[in-house]
Design an enzyme around this catalytic site. Structure first.
Site, PDB file in Angstrom:
ATOM      1  N   THR A 299      41.156  34.537  46.995  1.00 28.85           N
ATOM      2  CA  THR A 299      42.321  33.733  47.376  1.00 28.85           C
ATOM      3  C   THR A 299      42.538  33.802  48.881  1.00 28.85           C
ATOM      4  O   THR A 299      42.385  34.863  49.483  1.00 28.85           O
ATOM      5  CB  THR A 299      43.575  34.289  46.678  1.00 28.85           C
ATOM      6  OG1 THR A 299      43.406  34.188  45.276  1.00 28.85           O
ATOM      7  CG2 THR A 299      44.831  33.541  47.112  1.00 28.85           C
TER       8      THR A 299
ATOM      9  N   ARG B 102      43.694  28.891  32.680  1.00 24.31           N
ATOM     10  CA  ARG B 102      43.924  30.259  33.159  1.00 24.31           C
ATOM     11  C   ARG B 102      44.614  30.233  34.516  1.00 24.31           C
ATOM     12  O   ARG B 102      44.281  29.456  35.393  1.00 24.31           O
ATOM     13  CB  ARG B 102      42.596  31.005  33.263  1.00 24.31           C
ATOM     14  CG  ARG B 102      42.715  32.459  33.778  1.00 24.31           C
ATOM     15  CD  ARG B 102      42.498  32.558  35.284  1.00 24.31           C
ATOM     16  NE  ARG B 102      42.525  33.955  35.764  1.00 24.31           N
ATOM     17  CZ  ARG B 102      42.493  34.305  37.037  1.00 24.31           C
ATOM     18  NH1 ARG B 102      42.440  33.374  37.980  1.00 24.31           N
ATOM     19  NH2 ARG B 102      42.519  35.577  37.396  1.00 24.31           N
ATOM     20  N   VAL B 103      45.599  31.112  34.694  1.00 21.64           N
ATOM     21  CA  VAL B 103      46.311  31.237  35.966  1.00 21.64           C
ATOM     22  C   VAL B 103      46.334  32.700  36.361  1.00 21.64           C
ATOM     23  O   VAL B 103      46.626  33.565  35.528  1.00 21.64           O
ATOM     24  CB  VAL B 103      47.751  30.693  35.860  1.00 21.64           C
ATOM     25  CG1 VAL B 103      48.483  30.875  37.196  1.00 21.64           C
ATOM     26  CG2 VAL B 103      47.741  29.222  35.457  1.00 21.64           C
ATOM     27  N   GLY B 104      46.023  32.994  37.605  1.00 19.90           N
ATOM     28  CA  GLY B 104      46.064  34.356  38.109  1.00 19.90           C
ATOM     29  C   GLY B 104      47.340  34.652  38.861  1.00 19.90           C
ATOM     30  O   GLY B 104      48.377  34.018  38.664  1.00 19.90           O
ATOM     31  N   ASP B 105      47.256  35.605  39.780  1.00 21.48           N
ATOM     32  CA  ASP B 105      48.458  36.056  40.483  1.00 21.48           C
ATOM     33  C   ASP B 105      48.880  35.143  41.622  1.00 21.48           C
ATOM     34  O   ASP B 105      50.046  35.146  42.027  1.00 21.48           O
ATOM     35  CB  ASP B 105      48.212  37.452  41.065  1.00 21.48           C
ATOM     36  CG  ASP B 105      47.149  37.420  42.167  1.00 21.48           C
ATOM     37  OD1 ASP B 105      46.002  37.059  41.854  1.00 21.48           O
ATOM     38  OD2 ASP B 105      47.465  37.744  43.332  1.00 21.48           O
TER      39      ASP B 105
ATOM     40  N   THR C  68      44.837  39.473  46.975  1.00 21.04           N
ATOM     41  CA  THR C  68      43.631  38.795  46.527  1.00 21.04           C
ATOM     42  C   THR C  68      42.844  39.775  45.668  1.00 21.04           C
ATOM     43  O   THR C  68      42.910  40.981  45.863  1.00 21.04           O
ATOM     44  CB  THR C  68      42.784  38.311  47.723  1.00 21.04           C
ATOM     45  OG1 THR C  68      41.587  37.683  47.245  1.00 21.04           O
ATOM     46  CG2 THR C  68      42.388  39.455  48.637  1.00 21.04           C
ATOM     47  N   GLY C  69      42.108  39.235  44.713  1.00 18.08           N
ATOM     48  CA  GLY C  69      41.350  40.096  43.813  1.00 18.08           C
ATOM     49  C   GLY C  69      41.485  39.623  42.388  1.00 18.08           C
ATOM     50  O   GLY C  69      41.587  38.421  42.129  1.00 18.08           O
TER      51      GLY C  69
ATOM     52  N   GLY D 149      43.462  38.750  39.503  1.00 13.82           N
ATOM     53  CA  GLY D 149      44.866  38.436  39.262  1.00 13.82           C
ATOM     54  C   GLY D 149      45.439  39.110  38.044  1.00 13.82           C
ATOM     55  O   GLY D 149      46.611  39.530  38.039  1.00 13.82           O
TER      56      GLY D 149
END
Length: 325
Positions: free
Chosen positions: A154, A182-185, A205-206, A208
């Site tokens: 990110t 799908r949704v991350g952080d 970043t990384g 999520g």
């Protein structure tokens, strides 16, 4: 009151060009909001970055789904989008949503419909080069029985202007080979980002799924607010979250963060061997740093010409075609 202190920090080398341009804006007494949006937009528009915007890698079904967010540290207004397709600059849509009293976090088709109605640019975001990378990665992972879930860098960026206003923004195409939806952080307030002009801002970043287990950006900002230096806040939050995950969840993915306080001081922390970030402030020209973990500390140093040249060669290299037998 103008305090002459300003700063800008971002995750990953890919932010350098956009950050450098926005650093000039901030040095000339520009606004934190304009600076962060201009810089993140430049990352989104560059086709060679495989994890953000135009040219981002697609999901399991071969579609590029984009997430982005923006937060104003003065008002705490935030806006975010997730899972949007074929829209050129999701970070600008997120910023527009931050001006809405309701419906400030929108996803999928509803977000797309609203953005199109508001006149945001429609664009096919899957490039031929990204499609070639996608096919190559599929051969290297799925065909060999390996884990495909890599490549989730990110861009997260923080700006502090000379009126002591802090803003933060994020943008990503998310986890490579993610399931549709799908949704991350990155678009989640408190996890992928957080800003409060009275304390500071942080962005992550990384992986999520693991970053969201600790609401890590909010936690870092609160620690700065309690008097920790940005570096102490970043390191303590990252390594405490990693320890909790290992003890209670049994595993921990990549966790990397950058942060900045209201004086323009910055910090970075990571649990991986090589994490790059870019920073500039009233005393430091735009600089790429390479960070690495050493115990419960993160050490970083300025990237040398060899590393910088290798980076440019790597991102612009032709995508290798499969060997047919």
């Amino acid at each position: 009151m103008v305090n002459h202190q300003w700063g800008i920090i971002a995750t990953w080398r890919m932010a350098y060009e956009g950050l450098s341009a926005s650093a000039k804006l901030l040095a000339d007494k520009g606004d934190a909001r304009s600076a962060v949006l201009q810089a993140v937009k430049q990352v989104e528009d560059y086709p060679l970055y495989k994890s953000v915007g135009y040219g981002g890698l697609p999901n399991q079904d071969g579609e590029v789904e984009l997430d982005a967010a923006f937060m104003d540290g003065d008002s705490l207004a935030m806006g975010a989008v997730a899972g949007v397709r074929n829209l050129a600059n999701p970070v600008l849509i997120a910023a527009a949503l931050s001006e809405e009293r309701f419906n400030s976090f929108m996803v999928g088709g509803g977000a797309e419909q609203w953005a199109i109605h508001k006149g945001f640019e429609q664009k096919q975001m899957l490039t031929e080069r990204a499609l070639q990378h996608y096919r190559k990665r599929c051969r290297e992972t799925l065909a060999r029985g390996l884990n495909p879930y890599t490549g989730h860098d990110t861009v997260g960026m923080i700006t502090l202007d000379q009126n002591s206003k802090i803003c933060v923004a994020t943008s990503t195409s998310g986890l490579f080979m993610k399931r549709p939806g799908r949704v991350g952080d990155s678009p989640v307030s408190g996890s992928g980002f957080y800003a409060d002009s009275t304390m500071g801002a942080a962005t992550a970043t990384g992986l999520g799924e693991d970053l969201m287990k600790g609401c890590i950006s909010y936690e870092i900002v609160q620690r700065m607010g309690r008097g920790m230096t940005p570096q102490m806040a970043a390191e303590s939050a990252v390594y405490e979250l990693e320890a909790r995950l290992l003890a209670r969840y049994g595993r921990a993915g990549d966790l990397s963060v950058v942060c900045m306080n209201r004086e323009g001081e910055f910090g970075a922390a990571t649990n991986i061997d090589s994490f790059s970030f870019v920073v500039a402030n009233h005393t430091l020209a735009p600089t790429v740093f390479l960070a690495r973990r050493e115990g419960d500390h993160t050490l970083y140093s300025e990237a040398d010409e060899t590393w910088l040249n290798a980076y440019l060669a790597r991102i612009s290299a032709p995508v290798e075609e499969p060997h047919h037998v």
